[in-house]
Design a protein around this motif. Structure first.
Motif, PDB file in Angstrom:
ATOM      1  N   ARG A 132       0.721  -1.159  -0.003  1.00  0.00           N
ATOM      2  CA  ARG A 132       0.131   0.038  -0.214  1.00  0.00           C
ATOM      3  C   ARG A 132       0.751   1.178   0.023  1.00  0.00           C
ATOM      4  N   GLY A 133       0.242   2.405  -0.338  1.00  0.00           N
ATOM      5  CA  GLY A 133       0.975   3.706  -0.238  1.00  0.00           C
ATOM      6  C   GLY A 133       0.007   4.966  -0.220  1.00  0.00           C
ATOM      7  N   ASP A 134       0.453   6.006  -0.046  1.00  0.00           N
ATOM      8  CA  ASP A 134      -0.452   7.192   0.058  1.00  0.00           C
ATOM      9  C   ASP A 134      -1.136   7.455  -1.353  1.00  0.00           C
ATOM     10  N   SER A 135      -1.938   8.308  -1.557  1.00  0.00           N
ATOM     11  CA  SER A 135      -2.613   8.585  -2.572  1.00  0.00           C
ATOM     12  C   SER A 135      -1.580   8.776  -3.665  1.00  0.00           C
ATOM     13  N   ALA A 136      -0.699   9.547  -3.520  1.00  0.00           N
ATOM     14  CA  ALA A 136       0.252   9.836  -4.603  1.00  0.00           C
ATOM     15  C   ALA A 136       1.134   8.683  -5.017  1.00  0.00           C
ATOM     16  N   ALA A 137       1.805   7.844  -4.203  1.00  0.00           N
ATOM     17  CA  ALA A 137       2.460   6.750  -4.180  1.00  0.00           C
ATOM     18  C   ALA A 137       1.749   5.458  -5.177  1.00  0.00           C
ATOM     19  N   THR A 138       0.412   5.508  -4.747  1.00  0.00           N
ATOM     20  CA  THR A 138      -0.433   4.732  -5.481  1.00  0.00           C
ATOM     21  C   THR A 138      -0.827   5.010  -6.646  1.00  0.00           C
ATOM     22  N   ALA A 139      -1.080   6.315  -7.063  1.00  0.00           N
ATOM     23  CA  ALA A 139      -1.434   6.780  -8.397  1.00  0.00           C
ATOM     24  C   ALA A 139      -0.209   6.409  -9.247  1.00  0.00           C
ATOM     25  N   GLN A 140       1.138   6.733  -8.745  1.00  0.00           N
ATOM     26  CA  GLN A 140       2.133   6.604  -9.478  1.00  0.00           C
ATOM     27  C   GLN A 140       2.258   5.255  -9.889  1.00  0.00           C
ATOM     28  N   VAL A 141       2.004   4.192  -9.021  1.00  0.00           N
ATOM     29  CA  VAL A 141       2.289   2.833  -9.626  1.00  0.00           C
ATOM     30  C   VAL A 141       1.132   2.768 -10.614  1.00  0.00           C
ATOM     31  N   LEU A 142      -0.106   3.189 -10.261  1.00  0.00           N
ATOM     32  CA  LEU A 142      -1.406   2.755 -11.335  1.00  0.00           C
ATOM     33  C   LEU A 142      -1.021   3.124 -12.831  1.00  0.00           C
ATOM     34  N   ARG A 143      -0.351   4.544 -12.533  1.00  0.00           N
ATOM     35  CA  ARG A 143       0.140   5.053 -14.109  1.00  0.00           C
ATOM     36  C   ARG A 143       1.095   4.359 -14.643  1.00  0.00           C
ATOM     37  N   ASP A 144       2.117   3.855 -14.045  1.00  0.00           N
ATOM     38  CA  ASP A 144       3.275   3.203 -14.508  1.00  0.00           C
ATOM     39  C   ASP A 144       2.935   1.636 -15.085  1.00  0.00           C
ATOM     40  N   TYR A 145       1.717   1.237 -14.552  1.00  0.00           N
ATOM     41  CA  TYR A 145       1.298  -0.136 -14.968  1.00  0.00           C
ATOM     42  C   TYR A 145       0.003   0.028 -15.969  1.00  0.00           C
ATOM     43  N   GLY A 146      -0.360   1.142 -15.988  1.00  0.00           N
ATOM     44  CA  GLY A 146      -1.512   1.425 -16.908  1.00  0.00           C
ATOM     45  C   GLY A 146      -2.820   0.709 -16.443  1.00  0.00           C
ATOM     46  N   VAL A 147      -2.968   1.123 -15.102  1.00  0.00           N
ATOM     47  CA  VAL A 147      -4.174   0.185 -14.278  1.00  0.00           C
ATOM     48  C   VAL A 147      -5.192   1.359 -13.975  1.00  0.00           C
ATOM     49  N   ALA A 148      -6.507   1.448 -14.716  1.00  0.00           N
ATOM     50  CA  ALA A 148      -7.131   2.540 -14.712  1.00  0.00           C
ATOM     51  C   ALA A 148      -8.323   1.958 -13.350  1.00  0.00           C
TER      52      ALA A 148
ATOM     53  N   ALA B  14     -11.534   3.198 -10.789  1.00  0.00           N
ATOM     54  CA  ALA B  14     -12.830   4.160 -10.759  1.00  0.00           C
ATOM     55  C   ALA B  14     -13.598   3.857  -9.644  1.00  0.00           C
ATOM     56  N   LYS B  15     -13.609   4.906  -8.711  1.00  0.00           N
ATOM     57  CA  LYS B  15     -14.416   4.732  -7.458  1.00  0.00           C
ATOM     58  C   LYS B  15     -15.898   4.709  -7.707  1.00  0.00           C
ATOM     59  N   THR B  16     -16.719   3.808  -7.274  1.00  0.00           N
ATOM     60  CA  THR B  16     -18.299   3.832  -7.715  1.00  0.00           C
ATOM     61  C   THR B  16     -18.727   4.022  -6.239  1.00  0.00           C
ATOM     62  N   GLU B  17     -19.579   4.904  -6.054  1.00  0.00           N
ATOM     63  CA  GLU B  17     -20.703   4.871  -4.710  1.00  0.00           C
ATOM     64  C   GLU B  17     -21.621   3.915  -5.085  1.00  0.00           C
ATOM     65  N   LEU B  18     -21.874   3.443  -3.713  1.00  0.00           N
ATOM     66  CA  LEU B  18     -23.003   2.320  -3.641  1.00  0.00           C
ATOM     67  C   LEU B  18     -24.049   2.673  -2.443  1.00  0.00           C
ATOM     68  N   PRO B  19     -24.851   3.412  -2.831  1.00  0.00           N
ATOM     69  CA  PRO B  19     -25.732   4.197  -2.041  1.00  0.00           C
ATOM     70  C   PRO B  19     -26.727   2.923  -1.179  1.00  0.00           C
ATOM     71  N   GLY B  20     -26.759   3.037   0.078  1.00  0.00           N
ATOM     72  CA  GLY B  20     -27.260   2.028   0.682  1.00  0.00           C
ATOM     73  C   GLY B  20     -26.892   0.790   1.088  1.00  0.00           C
ATOM     74  N   SER B  21     -25.501   0.779   0.463  1.00  0.00           N
ATOM     75  CA  SER B  21     -24.694  -0.575   0.812  1.00  0.00           C
ATOM     76  C   SER B  21     -23.711  -0.244   2.151  1.00  0.00           C
ATOM     77  N   ALA B  22     -23.487  -1.223   2.734  1.00  0.00           N
ATOM     78  CA  ALA B  22     -22.632  -1.082   3.950  1.00  0.00           C
ATOM     79  C   ALA B  22     -21.111  -0.845   3.571  1.00  0.00           C
ATOM     80  N   LEU B  23     -20.719  -1.299   2.289  1.00  0.00           N
ATOM     81  CA  LEU B  23     -19.252  -0.910   1.930  1.00  0.00           C
ATOM     82  C   LEU B  23     -19.402   0.498   1.576  1.00  0.00           C
ATOM     83  N   GLY B  24     -20.453   1.096   1.067  1.00  0.00           N
ATOM     84  CA  GLY B  24     -20.203   2.559   0.829  1.00  0.00           C
ATOM     85  C   GLY B  24     -19.777   2.830  -0.587  1.00  0.00           C
TER      86      GLY B  24
END
Length: 202
Positions: free
Chosen positions: A130-146, A148-158
């Protein structure tokens, strides 16, 4: 003349044998999607589930398998990790030279303790990163991983995190060599990873 049929039979046996053995020493044909030409895998600078710094560039000498996911994932992530645990089991002694990394795409929820518990249940040899948001974003960019955060209204997961289900294979020299997807035949992963384990590092 009497030996000619025998010699012909031996020659045919050699030809058939060469076909089975990748055309008598020809290049290995990956079952997964080969990365060609291979190139150095982007470095990964994160923190492991023990709280220690982790750098991919320091891991040369082992075959590295990288997956992206998150511990709250209801289906694909646990399936992928269960498959990789089974792949390690099938690899037998070769599994000692294969390291599986789970990089969380949800570092807000996946704390060090959460990751430690999760990967421990999957396979004690797995490493959660794991990393902070900046470190995580860097690895995602480097590996071409897109992601997306999807809200789940009414779900315990959020919310949930939508992300690709690619599996990255990195050889002993640190080169990105092959890719798989969740659902690919496990025998294909076993075959390709065993080849990378037994291939001489350059």
């Amino acid at each position: 003349m009497t030996q000619y049929p025998r010699l012909l039979g031996l020659l045919l046996a050699v030809v058939v044998g060469c076909s089975v053995l990748s055309a008598c020493g020809g290049p290995y044909v990956f079952r997964g999607r080969e990365v060609y030409p291979p190139f150095p895998a982007p470095d990964i600078a994160l923190t492991d589930h023990h709280g220690q710094p982790y750098r991919l560039r320091d891991q040369q000498g082992r075959v590295i398998v990288v997956v992206f996911g998150f511990t709250s994932c209801p289906d694909v992530c646990p399936t992928t990790l269960a498959d990789l645990a089974e792949v390690r089991r099938r690899l037998g002694d070769d599994a000692a030279d294969v390291q599986v990394l789970l990089i969380t795409v949800d570092p807000d929820r996946d704390t060090q303790a959460v990751l430690a518990s999760y990967v421990g249940l999957c396979d004690p040899s797995f490493i959660g990163l794991r990393g902070d948001s900046a470190a995580t974003a860097q690895v995602l960019r480097d590996y071409g991983v897109a992601v997306a955060k999807t809200e789940l209204p009414g779900s315990a997961l959020g919310y949930t995190m939508d992300h690709p289900t690619r599996i990255y294979g990195i050889d002993r020299s640190g080169n990105w060599r092959v890719m798989f997807s969740t659902g690919d035949p496990l025998d294909d992963l076993v075959r390709d990873l065993r080849y990378l384990v037994q291939e001489r590092a350059e």
